[in-house]
Design an enzyme around this catalytic site. Structure first.
Site, short mmCIF file in Angstrom:
data_model
loop_
_atom_site.label_atom_id
_atom_site.label_comp_id
_atom_site.label_asym_id
_atom_site.label_seq_id
_atom_site.Cartn_x
_atom_site.Cartn_y
_atom_site.Cartn_z
N TYR A 22 3.74 6.73 14.31
CA TYR A 22 2.53 5.89 14.37
C TYR A 22 1.36 6.72 14.91
O TYR A 22 0.27 6.74 14.33
CB TYR A 22 2.79 4.68 15.28
CG TYR A 22 1.70 3.63 15.25
CD1 TYR A 22 1.62 2.69 14.22
CD2 TYR A 22 0.75 3.55 16.26
CE1 TYR A 22 0.62 1.71 14.20
CE2 TYR A 22 -0.25 2.59 16.25
CZ TYR A 22 -0.31 1.67 15.22
OH TYR A 22 -1.31 0.71 15.21
N ILE A 66 -4.79 -5.69 20.78
CA ILE A 66 -5.35 -6.90 20.15
C ILE A 66 -4.22 -7.91 19.93
O ILE A 66 -3.10 -7.53 19.54
CB ILE A 66 -5.98 -6.54 18.78
CG1 ILE A 66 -6.91 -5.32 18.87
CG2 ILE A 66 -6.71 -7.76 18.19
CD1 ILE A 66 -8.16 -5.48 19.70
N ALA A 113 0.99 9.98 15.11
CA ALA A 113 0.61 11.08 14.21
C ALA A 113 -0.19 10.55 13.02
O ALA A 113 -1.22 11.12 12.64
CB ALA A 113 1.86 11.81 13.71
N VAL A 138 0.81 -1.23 0.00
CA VAL A 138 0.00 0.00 0.00
C VAL A 138 0.85 1.28 0.00
O VAL A 138 0.31 2.37 -0.17
CB VAL A 138 -1.01 0.04 1.18
CG1 VAL A 138 -2.02 -1.10 1.08
CG2 VAL A 138 -0.30 0.05 2.54
P1 NAI Z 1 -0.78 -7.82 11.59
O1 NAI Z 1 0.69 -7.60 11.56
O2 NAI Z 1 -1.30 -9.11 12.10
O3 NAI Z 1 -1.41 -7.56 10.15
C1 NAI Z 1 -1.03 -6.47 9.37
C2 NAI Z 1 -0.93 -6.91 7.93
O4 NAI Z 1 -0.59 -5.75 7.16
C3 NAI Z 1 0.16 -7.95 7.68
O5 NAI Z 1 -0.38 -9.05 6.96
C4 NAI Z 1 1.20 -7.21 6.87
O6 NAI Z 1 1.87 -8.02 5.91
C5 NAI Z 1 0.35 -6.15 6.19
N1 NAI Z 1 1.16 -5.02 5.74
C6 NAI Z 1 2.18 -4.39 6.39
N2 NAI Z 1 2.70 -3.44 5.61
C7 NAI Z 1 1.99 -3.46 4.45
C8 NAI Z 1 2.07 -2.73 3.25
N3 NAI Z 1 2.99 -1.79 3.06
N4 NAI Z 1 1.18 -3.01 2.27
C9 NAI Z 1 0.25 -3.97 2.44
N5 NAI Z 1 0.15 -4.72 3.54
C10 NAI Z 1 1.01 -4.47 4.53
O7 NAI Z 1 -1.32 -6.60 12.44
P2 NAI Z 1 -2.78 -6.17 12.94
O8 NAI Z 1 -2.65 -5.93 14.38
O9 NAI Z 1 -3.83 -7.07 12.45
O10 NAI Z 1 -2.91 -4.74 12.24
C11 NAI Z 1 -4.02 -4.35 11.44
C12 NAI Z 1 -4.25 -2.87 11.64
O11 NAI Z 1 -4.68 -2.63 12.98
C13 NAI Z 1 -3.04 -1.98 11.43
O12 NAI Z 1 -3.43 -0.82 10.73
C14 NAI Z 1 -2.61 -1.62 12.84
O13 NAI Z 1 -1.94 -0.39 12.88
C15 NAI Z 1 -3.94 -1.58 13.55
N6 NAI Z 1 -3.91 -1.71 15.00
C16 NAI Z 1 -3.42 -2.84 15.62
C17 NAI Z 1 -3.49 -2.96 17.00
C18 NAI Z 1 -3.05 -4.19 17.74
O14 NAI Z 1 -3.02 -4.17 18.98
N7 NAI Z 1 -2.71 -5.28 17.09
C19 NAI Z 1 -4.05 -1.88 17.82
C20 NAI Z 1 -4.53 -0.76 17.08
C21 NAI Z 1 -4.45 -0.70 15.72
#
Ligand code: NAI
Length: 259
Positions: free
Chosen positions: A163, A196, A165, A71
């Site tokens: 992050y 999470i 910001a 992305v």
């Molecule tokens: P995760 O690491 O399990 O999943 C994130 C996915 O995004 C991964 O499959 C990764 O390959 C993909 N990704 C990373 N960079 C990318 C890029 N440049 N282009 C396309 N895909 C890319 O993490 P999670 O926790 O499921 O994260 C999902 C969203 O939730 C994120 O936006 C994260 O910032 C947000 N978030 C997560 C929290 C947590 O506690 N796990 C809390 C608050 C927000």
């Protein structure tokens, strides 16, 4: 009993694009939409893992196709969005979920580099994906945009700079899009997940997670990806037509707990 209400709670036949859907909340969201009869575009930086998720959905009788998508690359966003349109002829729901953790000390020499990286993945991608998807969302009967921010979009954790910001910017951009697109019947809403259990938080010890949950979270634990997916799903429903510009924590009461 005959139904008394009018608005639909079904996404059956809708096409949904979920970014970062190879893991964590994105994957759980893909599973949920597939279970509910949507056609799921599973995209991720990790194309092989995205394909594995799409295959799991197909094996379970659902409809899904995977694309590798970084992305942070504007051209890939345009190409993959176009490919989704070619595959199914429509796009109804866009879930901007892809993300990474970008924490860095304010006086680190890597600050500038991390800032740029964080902005590209966490916020620039959101406006680019929405703008690329708009022509199809405009044709949809119930166009829906759901952006995944974080409770870091509401407050701040030490060394969160880029992050924090970027996630605050996701909150602001969601409101702006809701205002701009409301007259076209497209809604834009934002989920702010709290702590999470996903690969993003894997580096934290289970013991430390349990302590954090007990001390800081109203429901006394970390959440599961599927619990966030249901928040996203609710914003995607045709019946959610009057909910827009909402910034909704899905955090087990982390944000509202004082003591
Ligand atoms: P995760 O690491 O399990 O999943 C994130 C996915 O995004 C991964 O499959 C990764 O390959 C993909 N990704 C990373 N960079 C990318 C890029 N440049 N282009 C396309 N895909 C890319 O993490 P999670 O926790 O499921 O994260 C999902 C969203 O939730 C994120 O936006 C994260 O910032 C947000 N978030 C997560 C929290 C947590 O506690 N796990 C809390 C608050 C927000």
């Amino acid at each position: 009993m005959a139904r008394l209400s009018k608005l639909s709670r079904s996404v059956e036949g809708s096409v949904v694009h979920i970014t970062g859907a190879a893991s964590g909340m994105g994957r759980a969201t893909a599973y949920l939409f597939a279970d509910e009869g949507a056609k799921v575009a599973v995209t991720d930086l990790n194309g092989d893992q995205a394909e594995a998720v799409a295959q799991e959905i197909r094996d379970a009788g659902g409809t899904a196709k995977a694309w590798a998508l970084d992305v942070s690359d504007p051209q890939q966003i345009i190409d993959v969005t176009e490919a989704i349109g070619k595959e199914w002829g429509r796009l109804d729901i866009l879930v901007n979920n892809a993300g990474i953790g970008v924490f860095v000390k304010l006086d680190s020499e890597k600050y500038e580099e991390k800032w740029q990286f964080g902005m590209d993945v966490l916020i620039n991608a959101v406006h680019r994906l929405v703008r690329a998807s708009l022509p199809m969302l405009r044709k949809a009967e119930h166009g829906r945009i759901i952006n995944i921010a974080s409770t870091e979009g509401l407050g701040a954790t030490p060394h969160g700079g880029p992050y924090t910001a970027a996630k605050h910017a996701v909150v602001g951009l969601t409101k702006s899009m809701a205002v701009d697109l409301g007259k076209e019947g497209i809604t834009a809403n934002c989920i702010c997940p709290g702590p999470i259990n996903t690969s993003l938080t894997e580096f934290i010890d289970d013991k430390d997670k349990a302590t954090f949950g007990r001390r800081r979270v109203a429901v006394r634990r970390y959440g599961d990806p599927e619990e966030v997916a249901h928040g996203t799903f609710n914003f995607a429903l045709p019946s959610a037509s009057f909910m827009t510009g909402v910034i909704m924590p899905v955090d087990g009461g982390f944000w509202i707990r004082n003591a």
